[in-house]
Design an enzyme around this catalytic site. Structure first.
Site, PDB file in Angstrom:
ATOM      1  N   LYS A 135      69.633  26.034  24.001  1.00 59.57           N
ATOM      2  CA  LYS A 135      70.831  26.696  23.498  1.00 59.57           C
ATOM      3  C   LYS A 135      71.104  27.969  24.299  1.00 59.57           C
ATOM      4  O   LYS A 135      70.175  28.556  24.860  1.00 59.57           O
ATOM      5  CB  LYS A 135      70.603  27.097  22.030  1.00 59.57           C
ATOM      6  CG  LYS A 135      70.638  25.955  21.044  1.00 59.57           C
ATOM      7  CD  LYS A 135      70.493  26.466  19.616  1.00 59.57           C
ATOM      8  CE  LYS A 135      70.493  25.333  18.611  1.00 59.57           C
ATOM      9  NZ  LYS A 135      71.772  24.618  18.523  1.00 59.57           N
ATOM     10  N   ARG A 164      68.358  15.443  13.008  1.00 56.84           N
ATOM     11  CA  ARG A 164      68.459  14.031  12.588  1.00 56.84           C
ATOM     12  C   ARG A 164      67.191  13.274  12.935  1.00 56.84           C
ATOM     13  O   ARG A 164      66.864  12.269  12.302  1.00 56.84           O
ATOM     14  CB  ARG A 164      69.712  13.409  13.228  1.00 56.84           C
ATOM     15  CG  ARG A 164      69.715  13.428  14.721  1.00 56.84           C
ATOM     16  CD  ARG A 164      71.102  13.222  15.309  1.00 56.84           C
ATOM     17  NE  ARG A 164      71.928  14.427  15.275  1.00 56.84           N
ATOM     18  CZ  ARG A 164      73.176  14.492  15.715  1.00 56.84           C
ATOM     19  NH1 ARG A 164      73.765  13.419  16.220  1.00 56.84           N
ATOM     20  NH2 ARG A 164      73.849  15.623  15.655  1.00 56.84           N
TER      21      ARG A 164
HETATM   22  N1  BES Z   1      70.656  23.484  14.013  1.00 55.75           N
HETATM   23  C1  BES Z   1      71.711  22.996  14.807  1.00 55.75           C
HETATM   24  C2  BES Z   1      73.044  23.001  14.084  1.00 55.75           C
HETATM   25  C3  BES Z   1      73.721  24.329  13.945  1.00 55.75           C
HETATM   26  C4  BES Z   1      74.337  24.914  15.033  1.00 55.75           C
HETATM   27  C5  BES Z   1      73.806  24.936  12.733  1.00 55.75           C
HETATM   28  C6  BES Z   1      74.992  26.126  14.882  1.00 55.75           C
HETATM   29  C7  BES Z   1      74.482  26.134  12.573  1.00 55.75           C
HETATM   30  C8  BES Z   1      75.067  26.729  13.652  1.00 55.75           C
HETATM   31  C9  BES Z   1      71.452  21.560  15.236  1.00 55.75           C
HETATM   32  O1  BES Z   1      70.117  21.237  15.449  1.00 55.75           O
HETATM   33  C10 BES Z   1      72.158  21.366  16.526  1.00 55.75           C
HETATM   34  O2  BES Z   1      71.781  21.992  17.481  1.00 55.75           O
HETATM   35  N2  BES Z   1      73.154  20.499  16.533  1.00 55.75           N
HETATM   36  C11 BES Z   1      73.918  20.253  17.691  1.00 55.75           C
HETATM   37  C12 BES Z   1      74.141  18.779  17.788  1.00 55.75           C
HETATM   38  C13 BES Z   1      74.752  18.345  19.094  1.00 55.75           C
HETATM   39  C14 BES Z   1      73.763  18.523  20.216  1.00 55.75           C
HETATM   40  C15 BES Z   1      75.172  16.912  18.974  1.00 55.75           C
HETATM   41  C16 BES Z   1      75.245  21.003  17.545  1.00 55.75           C
HETATM   42  O3  BES Z   1      75.793  21.042  16.444  1.00 55.75           O
HETATM   43  O4  BES Z   1      75.700  21.574  18.524  1.00 55.75           O
HETATM   44 MN    MN Z   2      69.479  21.708  17.447  1.00 55.46          MN
END
Ligand code: BES
Ligand code: MN
Ligand code: ZN
Length: 496
Positions: free
Chosen positions: A263, A337
């Site tokens: 990230k 997931r």
């Molecule tokens: N924990 C995150 C989701 C999240 C992101 C929650 C920002 C709150 C704020 C999750 O594990 C994630 O990174 N999801 C990705 C999925 C994507 C790679 C398909 C996302 O939402 O960007």
């Molecule tokens: Mn994630």
């Protein structure tokens, strides 16, 4: 914090000793003859007090009144939502060191849900996080008296709300802790500590057991971290064993760096909240321990970190889940997931009457619904309706999202049974479609709490959501499942 419910007329409230007396003043109040009522009436008449929710007039040591400070607080029509809004407007007042004992007195017959809302808003406004701030002043407010004309009528709602506050604060405390103070091991220890309460049991499983079960997806996420994973299994038995349990599965990523699909740096600290689902399960169990309703509940928490490392899972790696389905991990940041799918497969062994997972799953859900409503996905209309109603009653609302099968098209993979990501469009839905592959025919619901579990910015911190929604749902199950045995404790819970 201690709450008590008392029958208290405005005449009696005048001689109630406390540091702060808050009078909830609704629209169109018919004034009585006592001193406080007269005070309220003239403040309104002179235009110094409006009754819109949150409007207020503060008085210091008024003559003939035992309380040190008095706040006349408008609460509109006096419904749960307006009462919450009103108490929220007190703001930092409830964090003042001078206010140890407060009383909140309804000037009118409270609406259904209003007493519960008042209790929860008072707790919320005075909550202070101290776990990693040893020098910080702890919460000064230690006792809140809620005064109503007829305490007996509000008793059940009050008891539910007081237990809920305990659960919500437990969830907030754990979600707020930074990742180095809330490792999978420490989250496991917190769950184990809950088992000191009657009716609750806890089993902790480590990497060897998880490998034996064949949870290849969960293991793949955990393998990049030096912190050993934990698979937490909680049970609350409030009903006869013959009654199928509700199974709650909470995403327990104690820190989400994204893994190799790293990230960006901005706000990455907030990914310590990525165990908000797990924290809500802990909070629900804490509240169940207080209320002891007649329902059986299983709580499952797959807990680990998502880290980039020499051993970390890589984009394109294919792993075999406990269900036997192979998964191509195209994006290591879609890790929630992966830990959930194995926990959902495991959940089937409890033959649940309902299976509900709770997860800070997608940024896309934040885009879709913002911070007001959690995303609700459900394979079962009745379960969806009950969760939606529970959320409304608990002032912890959710909104149902679609699950058309065509949304799963993007999850096709050339190298495995399924890919862990689809395109950017409809990201919250495609995540839910991925999970749905692992629940079979069970009545299942998924709550995406990415937008609701915590707040960013200056007020950064965990909200304790959706503990309220979940507890209200479980109380609804307890009230309607026709158990022959009564709840273990007398306090019969009722939805507020
Ligand atoms: N924990 C995150 C989701 C999240 C992101 C929650 C920002 C709150 C704020 C999750 O594990 C994630 O990174 N999801 C990705 C999925 C994507 C790679 C398909 C996302 O939402 O960007
Ligand atoms: Mn994630
Ligand atoms: Zn995550």
């Amino acid at each position: 914090m201690n709450f008590e419910l008392k029958t208290l007329s405005l005449a009696a409230a005048a001689s109630h000793k406390c540091d702060l007396l808050v009078l909830l003043v609704p629209e169109g109040l018919a004034p009585q003859a006592d001193a406080l009522s007269q005070l309220v009436a003239s403040a309104i008449k002179d235009g110094d007090l409006e009754t819109k929710p949150g409007k207020q007039l503060s008085l210091y040591a008024p003559h003939g009144i035992a309380a040190r400070r008095v706040v006349l607080l408008g609460c509109g029509k006096g419904g749960a939502h307006a009462v919450r809004q009103a108490v929220q407007a007190l703001g930092a007042t409830l964090k003042s060191a001078a206010i140890k004992r407060a009383a909140l007195v309804f000037c009118m017959e409270p609406e259904v849900g209003a007493v519960g809302a008042a209790v929860r808003a008072m707790a919320d406004a005075s909550y202070v996080y101290t776990a990693t701030k040893p020098k910080a002043e702890p919460r000064a407010l230690s006792r809140v008296t809620v005064g109503v004309a007829d305490a007996a009528a509000a008793r059940a709602e009050f008891a539910t709300a007081a237990a809920l506050v305990t659960g919500i604060e437990y969830a907030r405390d754990w979600a707020n802790r930074p990742a180095n103070h809330a490792t999978p091991t420490l989250i496991g220890d917190a769950a184990k500590a809950l088992a000191r309460h009657a009716g609750i049991q806890c089993k902790l499983h480590g990497p060897a057991q998880v490998a034996k079960w064949g949870m290849g997806a969960f293991l793949a996420v955990a393998q990049g971290s030096d912190q050993p994973l934990r698979f937490i299994e909680l049970r609350y038995d409030g009903a006869p064993r013959t009654q199928a349990p509700v199974v709650l599965v909470g995403k327990g990523i104690t820190f989400d760096t994204g893994g190799i699909s790293l990230k960006p740096a901005a706000e990455m600290d907030e990914m310590k909240f990525d165990m908000g689902g797990a924290a809500s399960v802990l909070g629900v169990f804490r509240a169940l321990a207080e209320l002891r309703p007649a329902v059986n509940v299983v709580g499952l928490i797959p807990a680990c970190e998502n880290m980039p490392d020499g051993r970390a899972v890589k984009p394109g790696d294919v792993v075999t889940s406990m269900s036997g389905q192979t998964i191509e991990i195209l994006n290591t940041d879609a890790e929630g997931r992966l830990v959930l799918c194995d926990a959902l497969t495991y959940a089937a062994r409890f033959k649940p009457q309902a299976l509900i997972d709770i997860a800070t799953l997608t940024g896309a859900c934040v885009v879709a619904l913002g911070a007001l409503r959690s995303g609700l996905f459900a394979s079962d209309d009745e379960l969806a309706a009950r969760l939606q109603a529970a959320g409304d009653a608990a002032l912890d609302p959710c909104w149902r999202m679609p699950l058309d099968d065509d949304y799963a098209d993007g999850l096709k993979s050339n190298f495995a049974d399924v890919a862990n990501v689809a395109g950017r469009a409809g990201g919250a839905i495609t995540a839910a479609k991925f999970l749905q592959r692992f629940v079979g025919d069970l009545p299942w619901a998924h709550l995406d709490i990415a937008g609701t579990a915590w707040k960013g910015g200056a007020a950064k911190g965990a909200t304790g959501r959706p503990v309220g929604l979940l507890l209200h749902y479980l109380l609804d199950v307890a009230a309607t499942s026709g158990s022959r045995r009564k709840a273990a404790a007398p306090r019969r819970a009722r939805a507020v």
